[in-house]
Design a protein around this motif. Sequence first.
Motif, PDB file in Angstrom:
ATOM      1  N   ILE A  38       0.123  -6.569 -10.973  1.00 47.23           N
ATOM      2  CA  ILE A  38      -0.834  -5.472 -11.113  1.00 47.23           C
ATOM      3  C   ILE A  38      -0.492  -4.593 -12.305  1.00 47.23           C
ATOM      4  CG2 ILE A  38      -1.689  -3.368  -9.986  1.00 47.23           C
ATOM      5  CD1 ILE A  38      -1.348  -4.833  -7.315  1.00 47.23           C
ATOM      6  N   THR A  39       0.801  -4.375 -12.531  1.00 52.57           N
ATOM      7  CA  THR A  39       1.227  -3.464 -13.604  1.00 52.57           C
ATOM      8  C   THR A  39       1.488  -4.172 -14.928  1.00 52.57           C
ATOM      9  OG1 THR A  39       3.519  -3.650 -12.796  1.00 52.57           O
ATOM     10  CG2 THR A  39       2.192  -1.805 -11.988  1.00 52.57           C
ATOM     11  N   THR A  47      -3.254  11.714  -0.518  1.00 52.83           N
ATOM     12  CA  THR A  47      -3.276  10.308  -0.136  1.00 52.83           C
ATOM     13  C   THR A  47      -3.407  10.181   1.372  1.00 52.83           C
ATOM     14  OG1 THR A  47      -0.858  10.200   0.051  1.00 52.83           O
ATOM     15  CG2 THR A  47      -1.823   9.650  -2.089  1.00 52.83           C
ATOM     16  N   ARG A  86      -7.111   6.960  -0.556  1.00 51.25           N
ATOM     17  CA  ARG A  86      -6.164   6.709  -1.640  1.00 51.25           C
ATOM     18  C   ARG A  86      -4.772   6.505  -1.052  1.00 51.25           C
ATOM     19  NH1 ARG A  86      -8.803   5.306  -5.898  1.00 51.25           N
ATOM     20  NH2 ARG A  86      -6.983   5.833  -7.182  1.00 51.25           N
ATOM     21  N   GLU A 127       0.650   5.260  -5.639  1.00 50.70           N
ATOM     22  CA  GLU A 127       0.774   4.293  -6.726  1.00 50.70           C
ATOM     23  C   GLU A 127       2.089   3.532  -6.572  1.00 50.70           C
ATOM     24  OE1 GLU A 127       0.590   4.373 -11.629  1.00 50.70           O
ATOM     25  OE2 GLU A 127       1.089   6.172 -10.491  1.00 50.70           O
ATOM     26  N   THR A 159       4.865   1.705  -9.083  1.00 49.20           N
ATOM     27  CA  THR A 159       5.327   1.394 -10.432  1.00 49.20           C
ATOM     28  C   THR A 159       6.771   0.921 -10.368  1.00 49.20           C
ATOM     29  OG1 THR A 159       6.167   3.616 -10.901  1.00 49.20           O
ATOM     30  CG2 THR A 159       3.838   3.218 -11.343  1.00 49.20           C
ATOM     31  N   THR A 214      -2.610   7.596  -8.061  1.00 46.09           N
ATOM     32  CA  THR A 214      -2.783   6.933  -6.769  1.00 46.09           C
ATOM     33  C   THR A 214      -3.595   5.663  -6.958  1.00 46.09           C
ATOM     34  OG1 THR A 214      -4.794   8.222  -6.301  1.00 46.09           O
ATOM     35  CG2 THR A 214      -2.696   9.114  -5.509  1.00 46.09           C
ATOM     36  N   TRP A 215      -3.565   4.831  -5.953  1.00 51.76           N
ATOM     37  CA  TRP A 215      -4.386   3.624  -5.903  1.00 51.76           C
ATOM     38  C   TRP A 215      -5.358   3.739  -4.739  1.00 51.76           C
ATOM     39  CZ3 TRP A 215      -0.389  -0.987  -6.477  1.00 51.76           C
ATOM     40  CH2 TRP A 215       0.118  -0.988  -7.786  1.00 51.76           C
TER      41      TRP A 215
END
Length: 701
Positions: A429-430, A570, A665, A668, A670, A678-679
């Motif tokens: 994803i990153t 979130t 949400r 995130e 990383t 946030t995702w």
Amino acid sequence: MKAERFLARLSVAPALLVTTWLVVSLPLLLAGVLRPLPAIALFVPVAAVTLWFGLRDRPSVPDTGSSNTGLSNTGTPDEPAPDKAAPVAFPRWSAWGVLAIGLGFLVLQVLMSAEQIIVRRDPASYAQFGTWLAEHGSLPIPRFREAFGGGDPALKYGSPAFYEVGGEIVPQFMAGLPMLLALGDWVGGTYAMLAMAPLLGACAVVSFGGLVARLVGPRWAPAGALLLALTMPMVWVSRSTYSEVPALVLLLGGLALLYDARDDGRAKAFLGGLALGLIVLVRIDGLRDVLPVVVFAGLLVAFRRSTGLPLALGLALGTGAGLVEGFVLSRPYLHYLHASFDPLLLITGLLVAATAFMVIALRWEVTGSRLRRLGGAIRRGRAPAAAALLTVLVVAAFAIRPLVQTVRRVPANSDDEVNVHFIEQVQKITGLAADGTRQYSEISLYWAVWYIGVPALLAATFGAALLVRRMMRGRAPEWLLPYAMTVWTTVLVLYRPGITPDHPWASRRLIAVVIPGLLLFAVWGTAWTIRRIRRNGYGPRATRRWAVGAVLLLLIPIVLSSGGIIVSRTDQGEVAAVWGLCDRLGPGRSVVVVERATADRLLQVIRGMCGVPVARTAPGTGPDDVRRVIRKIYEAGRRPVILGAEAKQVAPFGAADHVVELRTRQDERTLVEPPNGTWGLSVDVWMAEPPAPAAPPSVPS
């Protein structure tokens, strides 16, 4: 009440109350009767006694400008004011500033708190553990197989963080935080339980301000509290039910109590040791963090200090309580951690034995005299400067570690394989190269830099180097235990964080000791520098400007790092979604979840919050197996409900109904840069209510 006394009491009261609740609740839980009436009936008088001994002043110490709370009125403890004038009065704004920061932190965190009750990671697992204790007050959790007609080979009852062991369900974690969450649930239900995280976080901020006042000086207390309150990990862990938050309250309060106990404070020494020991009841890896306390207590005993035995006794009782709970109620969790926990137990036993030998050696007159002469020679030699240099070199080694090492971990079991797959997903994803064995431990120092900034790290390194030199010269003895715990835990955590390396998740490993300890060193190093500036002839006004500038230099990187998280909410709407699902299920139902992710997330939620028996289908289960289970549920006099993540998963068993459609949400994830957003998160649950099977045709007579 004097401002000094007010801050001294305010900063240890949370640890005393948390300690009391854990001491009262654990025996009730072990007996299976953790209910509101007996728990509160015991808590109130025990808390009154604890607060009396933990907060009272020692009347034998006269009030001569510095009260007997242990807080120094000068820049640092045990050191004259820079101008050698009379002691400066403790400023009221310091105490009220710390309180204001704590209250502001509490309000912000309550408004922004997460609703993590659908099980995906640890916070929801703790919340469900706490919910079960609030509703039932006992462990383990029954499977309710009778609700499924006595069970079936196609059914399983366990889920992540809730092991199915020996015919029962055992929660994964230590019971310290869930017992605190149960109190919140009794007070005001699920929302009050979730609000315990911001409340405990605010208590930790205030306690840190009190510890800064003791070890650095009262004028630096608000700055210390503000720095900790605005770090991203502190903001993040205080919005969800993480065990690090109550552990931090116990750590900071315990250290403050031991500071206050220096002058014949036996009761405070006992309570401080008890608070530190009970960290193990909250976090099992807290056993590693409190090992320096064992040696410190041994030194006090060896040098015949009156606080030594009370400290050792309190530490032993608190640690023992945590280990008893672990082996009695959380044994599967300890077994899961055996690769790291078993060596830690061995090290603990060896350290206790070595400390006992040290006590005997120091108290034996001949050996004790020789060791004292050796200590004098060390203080006069080059060892203090060498220790300061070593401190700088250790930090430098962690800084260059990414250039010489890439840490990987070969999976040894199925849980490791799950982590490998998860890391690969995050890497994809990153935009990183896929390598699920990467642990990213080599950049652990840079994790800390993400959250406290380069200026704070440099100030902390300088402060730690200067402090160790002073201590080895026989000065600043009040720093010995805080310094030892911070350095010991920081080095071990940075070397081997032992956590899935996505952020902000991995930042919880830093907030328990590393970040507060580094900030404490940084504030002390900054305060020392400001005092040197004043001694070089600068007036009070210029010195204040330098101090404000230094605090801003520390503060700005922290705010820049945490700004994106502070304003982000979130995991919203989960409570309403779960309550809606519970309403749809209703009484008299037996739930079977046929999809893996839905079962992982909701099995304990349905069992604990809805009060409905629930099971999941075993791998390889087919539609005919599910229909057999449906018949057995009807035969048991109950109504079956089938749940899945998609309509097609439940449609073969009845009309599909979309009962949960949550869009919110999440944090995130990383790996090589600080998180700042946030995702999205989607949770869908479909339900089917199978009709009763047709009765077999009657045979004509």
